[in-house]
Design an enzyme around this catalytic site. Sequence first.
Site, PDB file in Angstrom:
ATOM      1  N   THR A  37       8.046   9.883  -4.089  1.00  0.00           N
ATOM      2  CA  THR A  37       7.668  10.148  -2.700  1.00  0.00           C
ATOM      3  C   THR A  37       8.921  10.539  -1.928  1.00  0.00           C
ATOM      4  O   THR A  37       9.972   9.919  -2.086  1.00  0.00           O
ATOM      5  CB  THR A  37       7.048   8.901  -2.032  1.00  0.00           C
ATOM      6  OG1 THR A  37       7.959   7.801  -2.158  1.00  0.00           O
ATOM      7  CG2 THR A  37       5.708   8.559  -2.636  1.00  0.00           C
ATOM      8  N   ASN A  39      10.743  10.267   1.109  1.00  0.00           N
ATOM      9  CA  ASN A  39      10.710   9.413   2.294  1.00  0.00           C
ATOM     10  C   ASN A  39      11.293  10.114   3.523  1.00  0.00           C
ATOM     11  O   ASN A  39      12.346  10.739   3.452  1.00  0.00           O
ATOM     12  CB  ASN A  39      11.489   8.128   2.036  1.00  0.00           C
ATOM     13  CG  ASN A  39      10.875   7.277   0.926  1.00  0.00           C
ATOM     14  OD1 ASN A  39      10.343   7.803  -0.050  1.00  0.00           O
ATOM     15  ND2 ASN A  39      10.954   5.969   1.089  1.00  0.00           N
ATOM     16  N   GLU A  89       5.879   8.209   3.572  1.00  0.00           N
ATOM     17  CA  GLU A  89       6.272   8.649   2.224  1.00  0.00           C
ATOM     18  C   GLU A  89       5.265   9.619   1.638  1.00  0.00           C
ATOM     19  O   GLU A  89       4.247   9.195   1.097  1.00  0.00           O
ATOM     20  CB  GLU A  89       6.312   7.462   1.263  1.00  0.00           C
ATOM     21  CG  GLU A  89       7.265   6.374   1.566  1.00  0.00           C
ATOM     22  CD  GLU A  89       7.241   5.351   0.429  1.00  0.00           C
ATOM     23  OE1 GLU A  89       7.046   5.734  -0.734  1.00  0.00           O
ATOM     24  OE2 GLU A  89       7.391   4.172   0.723  1.00  0.00           O
TER      25      GLU A  89
HETATM   26  P1  ADP Z   1      13.032   7.048  -3.003  1.00  0.00           P
HETATM   27  O1  ADP Z   1      12.687   5.608  -2.959  1.00  0.00           O
HETATM   28  O2  ADP Z   1      14.506   7.311  -2.842  1.00  0.00           O
HETATM   29  O3  ADP Z   1      12.172   7.847  -2.080  1.00  0.00           O
HETATM   30  P2  ADP Z   1      11.383   8.192  -5.073  1.00  0.00           P
HETATM   31  O4  ADP Z   1      11.411   7.890  -6.527  1.00  0.00           O
HETATM   32  O5  ADP Z   1      10.177   7.829  -4.287  1.00  0.00           O
HETATM   33  O6  ADP Z   1      12.695   7.516  -4.493  1.00  0.00           O
HETATM   34  O7  ADP Z   1      11.564   9.751  -4.827  1.00  0.00           O
HETATM   35  C1  ADP Z   1      12.729  10.407  -5.084  1.00  0.00           C
HETATM   36  C2  ADP Z   1      12.764  11.880  -4.715  1.00  0.00           C
HETATM   37  O8  ADP Z   1      12.021  12.655  -5.664  1.00  0.00           O
HETATM   38  C3  ADP Z   1      12.238  12.415  -3.409  1.00  0.00           C
HETATM   39  O9  ADP Z   1      13.049  12.107  -2.302  1.00  0.00           O
HETATM   40  C4  ADP Z   1      12.285  13.924  -3.715  1.00  0.00           C
HETATM   41  O10 ADP Z   1      13.608  14.425  -3.464  1.00  0.00           O
HETATM   42  C5  ADP Z   1      12.032  13.985  -5.207  1.00  0.00           C
HETATM   43  N1  ADP Z   1      10.741  14.576  -5.610  1.00  0.00           N
HETATM   44  C6  ADP Z   1      10.582  15.298  -6.751  1.00  0.00           C
HETATM   45  N2  ADP Z   1       9.319  15.707  -6.894  1.00  0.00           N
HETATM   46  C7  ADP Z   1       8.623  15.236  -5.819  1.00  0.00           C
HETATM   47  C8  ADP Z   1       7.249  15.345  -5.408  1.00  0.00           C
HETATM   48  N3  ADP Z   1       6.353  16.010  -6.126  1.00  0.00           N
HETATM   49  N4  ADP Z   1       6.887  14.739  -4.254  1.00  0.00           N
HETATM   50  C9  ADP Z   1       7.798  14.049  -3.530  1.00  0.00           C
HETATM   51  N5  ADP Z   1       9.109  13.916  -3.870  1.00  0.00           N
HETATM   52  C10 ADP Z   1       9.540  14.503  -5.004  1.00  0.00           C
HETATM   53  N1  RBF Z   2       1.687   0.971  -1.538  1.00  0.00           N
HETATM   54  C1  RBF Z   2       0.935  -0.155  -1.374  1.00  0.00           C
HETATM   55  O1  RBF Z   2       1.500  -1.234  -1.340  1.00  0.00           O
HETATM   56  N2  RBF Z   2      -0.413  -0.104  -1.256  1.00  0.00           N
HETATM   57  C2  RBF Z   2      -1.094   1.079  -1.312  1.00  0.00           C
HETATM   58  O2  RBF Z   2      -2.334   1.079  -1.174  1.00  0.00           O
HETATM   59  C3  RBF Z   2      -0.361   2.289  -1.493  1.00  0.00           C
HETATM   60  N3  RBF Z   2      -0.971   3.477  -1.578  1.00  0.00           N
HETATM   61  C4  RBF Z   2      -0.230   4.606  -1.750  1.00  0.00           C
HETATM   62  C5  RBF Z   2      -0.872   5.842  -1.842  1.00  0.00           C
HETATM   63  C6  RBF Z   2      -0.150   7.011  -2.016  1.00  0.00           C
HETATM   64  C7  RBF Z   2      -0.860   8.317  -2.124  1.00  0.00           C
HETATM   65  C8  RBF Z   2       1.274   6.951  -2.127  1.00  0.00           C
HETATM   66  C9  RBF Z   2       2.070   8.196  -2.320  1.00  0.00           C
HETATM   67  C10 RBF Z   2       1.910   5.726  -2.048  1.00  0.00           C
HETATM   68  C11 RBF Z   2       1.175   4.561  -1.854  1.00  0.00           C
HETATM   69  N4  RBF Z   2       1.806   3.321  -1.767  1.00  0.00           N
HETATM   70  C12 RBF Z   2       1.068   2.180  -1.604  1.00  0.00           C
HETATM   71  C13 RBF Z   2       3.275   3.262  -1.595  1.00  0.00           C
HETATM   72  C14 RBF Z   2       4.045   2.963  -2.821  1.00  0.00           C
HETATM   73  O3  RBF Z   2       4.146   1.560  -2.934  1.00  0.00           O
HETATM   74  C15 RBF Z   2       5.429   3.584  -2.596  1.00  0.00           C
HETATM   75  O4  RBF Z   2       5.313   4.973  -2.596  1.00  0.00           O
HETATM   76  C16 RBF Z   2       6.416   3.138  -3.634  1.00  0.00           C
HETATM   77  O5  RBF Z   2       6.745   1.811  -3.399  1.00  0.00           O
HETATM   78  C17 RBF Z   2       7.678   3.992  -3.637  1.00  0.00           C
HETATM   79  O6  RBF Z   2       8.344   3.922  -2.420  1.00  0.00           O
HETATM   80 MG    MG Z   3      10.071   7.601  -2.089  1.00  0.00          MG
END
Ligand code: ADP
Ligand code: RBF
Ligand code: MG
Length: 220
Positions: A37, A39, A89
């Site tokens: 995601t 952020n 996110e």
């Molecule tokens: P963080 O907790 O640092 O956000 P994540 O594992 O959630 O770590 O995401 C890391 C990064 O992955 C995002 O900030 C983005 O740069 C990259 N990324 C790659 N593909 C995607 C995607 N399909 N959707 C969202 N982020 C993506």
């Molecule tokens: N986190 C939760 O604790 N409960 C949820 O119902 C939940 N739903 C999510 C749905 C989507 C589509 C996404 C992208 C994330 C969701 N998350 C949820 C957040 C998830 O815990 C978070 O993306 C990770 O912890 C990485 O930061």
């Molecule tokens: Mg993230």
Amino acid sequence: RNLTMEREGKLLPAPVCLHGEVVKGFGRGSSLLHIPTANLPPEALEQLPSSFESGIYLGWATVDGTGPYKMVASVGWNPFFNNQTRTVEPHLLHRFEEDFYGAEIRLVVAGHLRPEHNFPSLEELIAAIREDIRAAGELLDGPGYSALRNDPFLFAPAGRGGSGGDGGGGPDEPPQLVLSYAWRDRGSAQLLAQELRAVGCEVIPGLDAGRRLVDFFAPA
Ligand code: ADP
Ligand code: RBF
Ligand code: MG
């Protein structure tokens, strides 16, 4: 509960526009869930209407002007991980070759999918998010959602539009007329923008309260 949970997709009364630089989170998205995601910074929360509820949303995104990509976003406290701060996110429905930390991400949040939940296991959280992604992929091709892929907010110059954006404005820059609109009356503001474009004005979508010269409010 996770897979039978309803995801009818409720179109918002008006799309909500958010932008910011992609920041680091806890890194759980990719490593633990295998669902990254992008952020948004904490300040992006200030761009949300005060009544905006936490939950799982769907809409469109651009990254440094590329896209639009379908997206599904969590806005909330991630109860499964018991986060102490609220985050925005989005997961983009696209395979990227590289991370894009630091890039300008722009979101048009179009609809609500479901409330956020705590889940009994990580597997069930992952299954629920996978189902969110599948549902959003379909809904975004449908009525009310697909037209928003062309929303001008997605393609506005970086940093513009939304509170907190630096609208430029050094001494050498041309004067700007900033048209702001109440969030329920986007339609009329867009009509006025069209007319301004027709007479040769450059119209940059967004809202910049600090440099506002004209207010354009919805009738009560
Ligand atoms: P963080 O907790 O640092 O956000 P994540 O594992 O959630 O770590 O995401 C890391 C990064 O992955 C995002 O900030 C983005 O740069 C990259 N990324 C790659 N593909 C995607 C995607 N399909 N959707 C969202 N982020 C993506
Ligand atoms: N986190 C939760 O604790 N409960 C949820 O119902 C939940 N739903 C999510 C749905 C989507 C589509 C996404 C992208 C994330 C969701 N998350 C949820 C957040 C998830 O815990 C978070 O993306 C990770 O912890 C990485 O930061
Ligand atoms: Mg993230």
